[in-house]
Each structure stands twice: as structure tokens, then as C-alpha cells.
Scaffold this active site. Structure first.
Site, PDB file in Angstrom:
ATOM      1  CD  GLU A 156       9.436  12.362  12.041  1.00 12.02           C
ATOM      2  OE1 GLU A 156       8.292  11.914  12.225  1.00 12.02           O
ATOM      3  OE2 GLU A 156      10.328  11.742  11.456  1.00 12.02           O
ATOM      4  CE  LYS A 195      -1.940   3.027   2.239  1.00 14.30           C
ATOM      5  NZ  LYS A 195      -1.857   4.495   1.949  1.00 14.30           N
ATOM      6  CB  CYS A 254      12.736   8.528   8.658  1.00  6.81           C
ATOM      7  SG  CYS A 254      13.870   7.491   7.731  1.00  6.81           S
ATOM      8  CD  GLU A 277      12.777   0.178  10.008  1.00  7.35           C
ATOM      9  OE1 GLU A 277      13.285   1.153  10.605  1.00  7.35           O
ATOM     10  OE2 GLU A 277      13.278  -0.955  10.011  1.00  7.35           O
TER      11      GLU A 277
END
Ligand code: NAP
Ligand code: MG
Length: 500
Positions: A411, A206, A314, A280
Site C-alpha cells: 500500500e 483517539k 484505504c 479496518e
């Protein structure tokens, strides 16, 4: 505290900044060098790739170019019914073909896919930059070579799994459900598909809602490579499609890359299901720059780590911890370098900072930057002019940050760097480790012994010394704490797709 937004000296007026383009330090500007999009053929609409056929979805969604806000194509949305079809197709292909196929035959398919990707690399790179907004230099020189490398590397393992785990009889798991984000759309697809297939699993993938196009082009490569029907199925859609895949009882393993928030939801959904999973997740990496560091090299590393690719990484080095004695020098050099960054058209080969992936992401970045200013940190932005259309954010730094500030803890996933100072290595390490994340980090120093001391104390899955953002399929990758569960890449990554 009011934001200080002028040039590197802090005093340049907006008027002067507006007159020049691109490089505010030397006053030079670059002639446009756009990559041609002629070799990319984008269809008006795309269906779902299920069981080797193109299947209509329950609805359609638009995907846009974030640099122009123009619609590129319409893509099918897979509902629970289509996800079920895809999982069943993957199961059938697993039982009838892929599980039984000798490793060396599986490997041949992966080698073929790797070579086709190399042949069509430019087409993929341009499409990636159009759909996601990342600079062509990044998609062409970083993403595509790594994508091919992941298929080559794992192709080599397909017939050697018994040697990878001596004395064991590694067995495939079955059907893997894989959900990926928008920041490295094709690379994340390769990163997930290659090991799963090499280990004998079949897959339902996906892609992210805003960047489905390269995954759909990849489906065409699988067709071209003659991959047996149903071995890879691609279901586009938004979060609900991912959720339907995660919750499907016919899936044996979930591999997810994305935000920590969604990762936690997935972990809750998987509890008691017995499905294997690797997650992750997000990061808030710190660079530690010591006073004996090669400063120019470090500044280049910081810029690469947070401003190239708009901070949509990331591993982005979104925090800078600099030893007090060199703090002023580093910040001065950093501001000067920031002024030379080229912000704009992702397809221009000179571009360093492309478009923010979506309106929503731009809103998130703006919200966190406003929070930083409200909490008392001091913001500074370089003076580039931004294009009128599309989603953009100027390279931004925060100084005078406290450890508790949101810009230090959360983040941002944009070109925003929070800067703090430290005196002793212990203080630097303490600050670096003081976030909920533990994905990556960087250390800059002239002393090898200091590198070993500091990196052993840093709680991060990936650490670079005197360099940044270097990736290789042979190296395991993953996070501590809220940055994830499990590892991808290398032998560790193979193990995650096998019953050993
Ligand atoms: P995200 O919002 O978590 O989305 C990731 C994927 O999950 C997308 O395909 C998303 O679909 C789907 N999704 C959303 N809700 C879901 C649910 N309830 N169940 C199952 N799937 C669901 O993350 P993102 O904004 O796309 O990506 C940015 C994040 O990814 C950052 O936090 C970044 O650090 C992280 N990331 C981590 C790594 C790593 O290796 N650790 C690598 C790259 C990125 P939609 O696209 O439709 O929302
Ligand atoms: Mg798009």
C-alpha cells in the site's frame, strides 16, 4: 529503468511544461477560487475532552497545515493517566446514564448532532482541509454529507435494535475505545461514534496525531447538543495514546481503523483480553478494465479512485489491470486526463489533488516510488508545477510492472497507480487477488454477467462495478485477509457494537 517524466506524448521538455499551469492538454488554467476560512476559528491550543470537561494533557503537540507547513494549533497529548480518566468517565456515563436511557432518547441526541453538523458543515469542511490537506471539494461534497448521513442513519436505529435482530435481545457492550487514522478524520470519527452511541455504548476516541482538529470541533458539537457528560471522550495524542487506550482493562471493545502493521500489533495486544474488536486496515485495490468497458467512464473512475484526495483512501484503486486489447488506449487517455488534474491549494474549489498529509507520509511515498523504479517498473508523472511550500506529490503511474514489484504489492497511500495487463478474465482475477490485502476493487465492463462472474471471484470486501468510491451508511464495509476483521456500517456494523 529511468523514469519517463515528460508530457503525454512522452517527449515534452520540462521547459515547455513549466510555462503553463494546470491543464497541459488544453493550455488553459483556472482562476483561483479559494474557499474562505473566515468562519473557522482555530484556538491557540486545545485540551482533552473528558467527562464533559476540557482537561489538560501531559504534554502538547503541534498540528500543522500540510499545504503550508504553518502551525495551526497546539493540542494536548493524553498519557496513560488521562486515558485512564477518560475510560473511567466513559464507564461512569455508561452505568449512570447511557445504558439506562431508552433508545428513542439516545436517538434524539444523535439526530441533534446530525443536524448541528449539517448546519456547521462548511466550517467543518474548511477545517478538515486545513488540518489534513484534502481538497475542499472532497471534504465539502463527500466527507461532510456522509458524516451527517452516518449520524442520521444510526439515530434511526437507536430505538429499533430489537427489530434489527428479531427474536434476540441485543445489549450494549459498555465502553468502546476507538482509534482512527488521518485520511478521513471526521468521517472516521462519525463512522465509529454513531453506531457505538446508537447501540448504547459510551466511547473514548483517539484521533490521528496529524489531524486532531475536526474531532475537537465535534466535541464542541456534542456540548452544544447537550450530550450527557462522559458519553463521548476525546483523547488526542500519537501512537502511544492509542496503545494506552487499546491496552486499558476498562475498555470492552476496540474499533480501529489504520494500517495493517498497527492493526496486527493491536490484535496481538488484544489476544486473551476478551475484548471484542473490529479492525479496518490497509488495501491495494485493483480495477479490472475489460475491452468492452466504457473507456472514458473507466478512466474517470481510475482518476477518482487514486488521484483525487492524493490516494489517501484505504479503498484507493492503486492497481489497474487492463485487458491487453485496450491497454494502450486506456493508458493514453489516462495520461491525458492526468495532465488536466489541478494540484495545489486544498482550499481552492478547483483542486483535485491536495497536499500529502505529512512529511513522513511524503517520505513513505517517495521511498516506494524509488523502489518501483529500482525494481524495473517504468514511471511517468504528469507535468503540474508543485507549490514551493508544503508536502506534494505529482500524480504518478507505473507501467511494465511485475506482480512481485513492491508498487504492486504494498500500500503506497499516495497518488501512485501501478498498471498491469491481462488477457483472460481468469488471469485478471488471479492477479487482482494476488496481494495480502482484500479491501476493495472495481470492475469495468459492458456485460452484467461478467460483472457477477468476476466480482464473485474477487476476494475483496467492497466491489464497485462501472463506478468507484461510493459509500453509504446502510452498506456494510470491511476487508478480507490483511485488510481487516469485522464490518462497519449497516446491520453488520450495528452487530459489532452489541451482544446479541
Ligand atoms: P496508522 O499509522 O496505523 O494509525 C492509525 C491510528 O492508530 C492513529 O490514530 C495512530 O496514531 C494510532 N496508533 C499508532 N500506533 C498505535 C498503537 N501501537 N496502538 C494503538 N494505536 C496506534 O494508520 P495511518 O497512517 O494513520 O492511516 C493510514 C492507514 O489507514 C492506511 O493503511 C489505510 O489503508 C488505513 N485505513 C483503512 C480504512 C479502512 O476502513 N479499512 C480506512 C481508512 C484508512 P498516530 O496518528 O499518532 O500515529
Ligand atoms: Mg494537521
Amino acid at each position: 529503468m529511468a523514469a519517463e517524466r515528460a508530457g503525454s506524448g512522452g517527449g515534452r521538455s520540462r521547459k515547455v511544461a513549466k510555462k503553463r499551469d494546470h491543464d497541459f492538454v488544453t493550455g488553459t488554467s483556472y482562476a483561483p477560487a479559494p474557499e474562505s476560512s473566515a468562519q473557522v476559528k482555530i484556538a491557540k491550543s486545545y485540551d482533552l475532552f473528558i467527562g464533559g470537561k476540557w482537561v489538560k494533557g501531559s504534554k502538547r503537540m503541534k498540528t500543522i497545515n500540510p499545504a503550508t507547513e504553518k502551525v495551526l494549533s497546539e493540542v494536548a497529548v493524553a498519557g496513560p493517566k488521562e486515558v485512564d480518566l477518560a475510560v473511567k468517565a466513559a464507564r461512569k456515563a455508561y452505568n449512570n446514564v447511557w445504558k439506562k436511557m431508552p433508545g428513542r432518547e439516545r436517538g434524539k441526541y444523535l439526530f441533534r448532532v446530525a443536524r448541528l453538523l449539517q448546519e456547521r458543515a462548511r466550517e467543518f469542511a474548511v477545517l478538515e482541509s486545513m488540518d489534513g490537506g484534502k481538497p475542499i471539494r472532497e471534504s465539502r461534497d463527500v466527507d461532510l454529507p456522509l458524516v451527517a448521513a452516518h449520524f442520521f442513519y444510526h439515530a434511526g436505529w437507536a430505538d429499533k435494535l430489537d427489530y434489527a435482530f428479531p427474536g434476540r435481545k441485543p445489549q450494549s457492550l459498555g465502553v468502546a475505545g476507538q482509534v482512527i487514522p488521518w485520511n478521513f478524520p471526521l468521517l472516521m470519527a462519525a463512522w465509529k461514534l454513531a453506531p457505538a452511541l446508537a447501540c448504547g455504548n459510551t466511547v473514548v476516541l483517539k484521533p490521528a496525531e496529524t489531524t486532531p482538529l475536526t474531532a475537537l470541533l465535534l466535541a464542541q458539537v456534542f456540548e452544544e447538543a447537550g450530550l450527557p457528560d462522559g458519553v463521548v471522550n476525546i483523547v488526542t495524542g500519537a501512537g502511544a495514546t492509542g496503545q494506552a487506550l487499546v491496552e486499558h482493562p476498562g475498555v470492552d471493545k476496540i474499533a480501529f481503523t489504520g494500517s495493517t502493521g498497527v492493526g496486527k500489533m493491536i490484535q496481538r495486544a488484544l489476544a486473551k483480553s476478551g475484548k471484542k474488536h473490529t479492525l479496518e486496515l490497509g488495501g491495494k485495490a485493483a480495477h479490472l478494465i475489460f475491452d468492452d468497458a466504457p473507456i472514458n467512464q473507466a478512466v474517470e473512475g481510475i482518476v477518482n479512485g487514486i488521484f483525487f484526495n492524493q490516494g489517501h483512501v484505504c479503498c484507493a484503486g492503486s492497481r489497474l489491470l487492463v485487458q491487453e486489447g485496450v491497454a494502450d488506449l486506456v493508458i493514453r487517455k489516462l495520461k491525458r486526463r492526468m495532465e488536466t488534474l489541478v494540484v495545489g491549494d486544498p482550499l481552492d474549489k478547483n483542486t483535485d489533488v491536495g497536499a500529502i498529509n505529512s512529511k513522513e507520509q511524503l517520505g513513505r511515498i517517495k521511498g516506494l516510488v524509488a523502489a518501483g523504479e529500482k525494481e524495473g517498473a517504468c514511471s511517468w508523472q504528469s507535468g503540474q508545477r508543485l507549490p514551493g511550500k508544503g508536502y506534494w506529490f505529482k500524480p504518478t503511474i507505473f507501467t511494465d510492472c511485475a506482480q512481485s514489484h513492491r508498487v504492486v504489492q504494498e500500500e503506497i497511500f499516495g497518488p501512485v497507480l501501478a498498471i498491469q495487463t491481462f488477457r483472460t478474465p481468469e488471469e485478471g482475477i488471479e492477479k487482482a487477488n494476488n496481494t495480502p490485502y482484500g479491501l476493495s476493487g472495481g470492475v469495468w465492463t459492458d456485460k452484467g454477467s461478467k460483472i457477477f462472474k468476476v466480482t464473485s471471484a474477487m476476494r475483496a470486501g467492497v466491489l464497485w462495478a462501472n463506478t468507484y468510491n461510493k459509500f453509504d451508511p446502510t452498506s456494510p464495509f470491511g476487508g478480507y485477509k490483511e485488510s481487516g476483521v469485522g464490518r462497519e456500517g449497516g446491520l453488520h456494523g450495528l452487530a459489532a457494537y452489541l451482544e446479541i
